[in-house]
Scaffold this motif. Structure first.
Motif, mmCIF file in Angstrom:
data_model
loop_
_atom_site.group_PDB
_atom_site.id
_atom_site.type_symbol
_atom_site.label_atom_id
_atom_site.label_comp_id
_atom_site.label_asym_id
_atom_site.label_seq_id
_atom_site.Cartn_x
_atom_site.Cartn_y
_atom_site.Cartn_z
ATOM 1 N N ILE A 167 -2.364 10.113 -6.617
ATOM 2 C CA ILE A 167 -2.042 11.308 -5.609
ATOM 3 C C ILE A 167 -1.856 10.557 -4.253
ATOM 4 O O ILE A 167 -2.974 10.112 -3.708
ATOM 5 N N GLY A 168 -0.833 11.030 -3.444
ATOM 6 C CA GLY A 168 -0.722 10.363 -2.112
ATOM 7 C C GLY A 168 -0.674 8.853 -2.009
ATOM 8 O O GLY A 168 -1.628 8.238 -1.561
ATOM 9 N N PRO A 169 0.422 8.067 -2.704
ATOM 10 C CA PRO A 169 0.197 6.850 -2.745
ATOM 11 C C PRO A 169 0.630 6.014 -1.385
ATOM 12 O O PRO A 169 0.714 4.831 -1.272
ATOM 13 N N GLY A 170 1.078 6.921 -0.566
ATOM 14 C CA GLY A 170 1.457 6.278 1.010
ATOM 15 C C GLY A 170 2.501 5.463 0.789
ATOM 16 O O GLY A 170 3.430 5.835 0.350
ATOM 17 N N GLN A 171 2.300 4.132 1.426
ATOM 18 C CA GLN A 171 3.238 3.173 1.427
ATOM 19 C C GLN A 171 3.362 2.377 -0.037
ATOM 20 O O GLN A 171 4.199 1.527 -0.181
ATOM 21 N N GLY A 172 2.439 2.544 -0.937
ATOM 22 C CA GLY A 172 2.376 1.978 -2.234
ATOM 23 C C GLY A 172 1.629 0.843 -2.577
ATOM 24 O O GLY A 172 1.619 0.377 -3.557
ATOM 25 N N GLU A 173 0.849 0.569 -1.746
ATOM 26 C CA GLU A 173 -0.144 -0.763 -1.684
ATOM 27 C C GLU A 173 -0.624 -0.801 -3.052
ATOM 28 O O GLU A 173 -0.782 -1.740 -3.809
ATOM 29 N N PHE A 174 -1.611 0.344 -3.425
ATOM 30 C CA PHE A 174 -2.502 0.344 -4.492
ATOM 31 C C PHE A 174 -1.625 0.297 -5.723
ATOM 32 O O PHE A 174 -2.306 0.246 -6.784
ATOM 33 N N LEU A 175 -0.466 0.794 -5.783
ATOM 34 C CA LEU A 175 0.470 0.702 -6.934
ATOM 35 C C LEU A 175 0.623 -0.598 -7.457
ATOM 36 O O LEU A 175 0.575 -0.829 -8.659
ATOM 37 N N ALA A 176 0.469 -1.694 -6.645
ATOM 38 C CA ALA A 176 0.202 -2.989 -7.084
ATOM 39 C C ALA A 176 -0.771 -3.558 -7.878
ATOM 40 O O ALA A 176 -0.836 -4.411 -8.748
ATOM 41 N N ARG A 177 -1.917 -2.672 -7.631
ATOM 42 C CA ARG A 177 -3.263 -2.821 -8.648
ATOM 43 C C ARG A 177 -3.066 -2.300 -9.917
ATOM 44 O O ARG A 177 -3.709 -2.512 -10.618
ATOM 45 N N LEU A 178 -2.559 -0.975 -9.700
ATOM 46 C CA LEU A 178 -2.419 -0.048 -10.855
ATOM 47 C C LEU A 178 -1.322 -0.804 -11.987
ATOM 48 O O LEU A 178 -1.402 -0.645 -13.237
ATOM 49 N N ALA A 179 -0.296 -1.178 -11.619
ATOM 50 C CA ALA A 179 0.730 -1.599 -12.176
ATOM 51 C C ALA A 179 0.475 -2.440 -13.488
ATOM 52 O O ALA A 179 1.211 -2.350 -14.627
ATOM 53 N N PRO A 180 -0.154 -3.609 -13.365
ATOM 54 C CA PRO A 180 -0.549 -4.441 -14.381
ATOM 55 C C PRO A 180 -1.559 -3.897 -15.554
ATOM 56 O O PRO A 180 -1.726 -4.185 -16.405
ATOM 57 N N ARG A 181 -2.187 -2.639 -15.161
ATOM 58 C CA ARG A 181 -3.030 -2.452 -16.077
ATOM 59 C C ARG A 181 -2.742 -1.145 -16.900
ATOM 60 O O ARG A 181 -3.358 -0.857 -17.773
ATOM 61 N N PHE A 182 -1.708 -0.461 -16.613
ATOM 62 C CA PHE A 182 -1.343 0.658 -17.061
ATOM 63 C C PHE A 182 0.228 0.584 -17.712
ATOM 64 O O PHE A 182 1.124 0.115 -16.940
ATOM 65 N N GLU A 183 0.396 1.209 -18.741
ATOM 66 C CA GLU A 183 1.920 1.331 -19.266
ATOM 67 C C GLU A 183 2.629 2.214 -18.587
ATOM 68 O O GLU A 183 3.772 2.169 -18.569
ATOM 69 N N LYS A 184 2.117 3.339 -18.192
ATOM 70 C CA LYS A 184 2.952 4.314 -17.243
ATOM 71 C C LYS A 184 1.949 4.845 -16.173
ATOM 72 O O LYS A 184 0.769 5.178 -16.192
ATOM 73 N N ILE A 185 2.744 4.875 -15.060
ATOM 74 C CA ILE A 185 2.078 5.505 -13.955
ATOM 75 C C ILE A 185 2.915 6.658 -13.229
ATOM 76 O O ILE A 185 4.160 6.394 -13.126
ATOM 77 N N TYR A 186 2.232 7.412 -12.842
ATOM 78 C CA TYR A 186 2.864 8.589 -12.061
ATOM 79 C C TYR A 186 2.354 8.842 -10.419
ATOM 80 O O TYR A 186 1.119 8.801 -10.158
ATOM 81 N N ALA A 187 3.216 8.573 -9.701
ATOM 82 C CA ALA A 187 3.165 8.480 -8.075
ATOM 83 C C ALA A 187 3.458 9.900 -7.641
ATOM 84 O O ALA A 187 4.426 10.355 -7.903
ATOM 85 N N VAL A 188 2.386 10.597 -7.074
ATOM 86 C CA VAL A 188 2.776 11.972 -6.590
ATOM 87 C C VAL A 188 2.420 12.163 -5.170
ATOM 88 O O VAL A 188 1.296 11.817 -4.727
ATOM 89 N N ASP A 189 3.297 12.903 -4.293
ATOM 90 C CA ASP A 189 3.271 13.088 -3.113
ATOM 91 C C ASP A 189 3.788 14.479 -2.488
ATOM 92 O O ASP A 189 4.961 14.912 -3.249
ATOM 93 N N ILE A 190 3.069 15.147 -1.755
ATOM 94 C CA ILE A 190 3.885 16.398 -1.266
ATOM 95 C C ILE A 190 4.837 16.245 -0.181
ATOM 96 O O ILE A 190 5.643 17.181 0.091
ATOM 97 N N SER A 191 4.851 15.012 0.199
ATOM 98 C CA SER A 191 5.873 14.460 1.310
ATOM 99 C C SER A 191 6.956 13.757 0.693
ATOM 100 O O SER A 191 6.840 12.645 0.027
ATOM 101 N N SER A 192 8.193 14.340 0.723
ATOM 102 C CA SER A 192 9.494 13.321 0.244
ATOM 103 C C SER A 192 9.503 12.242 0.935
ATOM 104 O O SER A 192 9.940 11.124 0.264
ATOM 105 N N GLU A 193 9.275 12.114 2.276
ATOM 106 C CA GLU A 193 9.559 10.904 2.957
ATOM 107 C C GLU A 193 8.476 9.985 2.914
ATOM 108 O O GLU A 193 8.865 8.709 2.458
#
Length: 328
Positions: A167-193
């Protein structure tokens, strides 16, 4: 150490404080939320002087606690952990109050207050998406806590085909730590920007198994999604109803899964509200623990990081218990 016994005088004060229909309504409204005086006036259509008087009575009896957020004072139920002699009575009283329904008009006005909070957050991020990272870095930027929360993630065993939600991935930095560990990831944010920034980060790094959702944690719940790991990095202090978020999170996390939270400890830097869109000025450790336990989650690992600018970060892990297994 023996637990102090509650006196008849203390019992009388508590019962007298609870013996009023409006005060009972206030305690019911504070079940999963903190509200300011003006918000409670709006919810119960009352005058400020009258509502303030009732809050004073509840506070004197130890039924509500205050916390200052900049120039505003918010009220919440007193946590059972705050009490000693009357803890059992408080649990019983809250359990009884929670069975009381709020009238339709009161519930509608309460929902309106929460909607106004959420809209304020959406407007802030919509108007400040470009400069928000720079403002946030004045408090704490990702490299200061990213490795630590990443190491906490690595210490957890997840099933082979696990799914994660951030929730609230910001600029996406932590997605790099999640990506190798999970088959599917959902990134959710209230701001489309803000969501677009994390989407671009994922695209640049070839993370094709990440789905981006415009919304909040309730949007995930409405989509009937489940996950093994739910992550909130520096998000909770922007959430209008943090206690309710824990309960929603518990519905999303599979048994054996984990909730990972990185957030600020309680502070008094009120400028963060205007510059960074913070709704809450950090949290006490006991607050997060109480909210998690109320949601049925178990307290796990924790780590604290002190920053040179005076802020302190808490990294928390809360576990969704496996049915039939009790954590010792």
């Amino acid at each position: 150490m023996n637990t102090p016994e509650i006196t008849t005088d203390a019992l009388a004060v508590m019962l007298k404080a609870a013996g009023d229909s409006l005060r009972l309504g206030i305690l019911r409204a504070l079940k999963d939320n903190s509200f300011g005086v003006l918000e409670l006036c709006q919810i119960f259509a009352g005058k400020q002087s009258g509502v303030s008087h009732h809050l004073k009575v509840l506070s004197k009896a130890g039924l509500v606690a205050q916390r200052r957020e900049g120039n505003a004072i918010f009220y919440r139920r007193a946590l059972v952990a705050d009490q000693q002699a009357d803890a059992d009575l408080l649990v019983s009283l809250y359990a009884t109050i929670d069975q009381l329904p709020l009238t339709g008009d009161v519930q509608d006005r309460l929902n309106l207050v929460l909607s106004e909070r959420a809209e304020h957050a959406r407007e802030f991020f919509a108007n400040h998406a470009k400069e928000f990272p720079d403002h946030q870095d004045l408090i704490a930027h990702y490299p200061q806590y990213g490795e630590a929360i990443g190491d906490l993630l690595e210490s957890i065993h997840f099933p082979q085909l696990a799914q994660a939600v951030e929730i609230g991935p910001g600029q996406g930095e932590f997605l790099a730590r999640l990506a190798p560990r999970f088959e599917k990831i959902y990134a959710v944010d209230i701001s489309s920007e803000m969501l677009e920034q994390s989407r671009q980060f994922a695209l640049d790094n070839g993370y094709s198994h990440i789905e981006f959702i415009h919304g909040d944690i309730n949007t995930v719940l409405e989509k009937d999604l489940k996950c093994d790991c739910l992550v909130l990095n520096m998000v909770l202090h922007h959430v209008p109803t943090p206690a309710q978020l824990f309960k929603t999170a518990a519905k999303l996390i599979n048994p054996g899964g984990a909730l990972l939270i990185t957030d600020l400890c309680r502070h008094n830097q009120s400028w963060a509200r205007d510059n960074c869109g913070d709704f809450w000025l950090g949290f006490d450790t006991e607050e997060l623990t109480a909210w998690a336990q109320s949601a049925g989650l178990e307290d796990g690992d924790r780590l604290y990081l002190g920053l040179k600018n005076g802020f302190q970060i808490q990294l928390r892990r809360f576990d969704q218990p496996v049915i039939g297994i009790v954590k010792k």
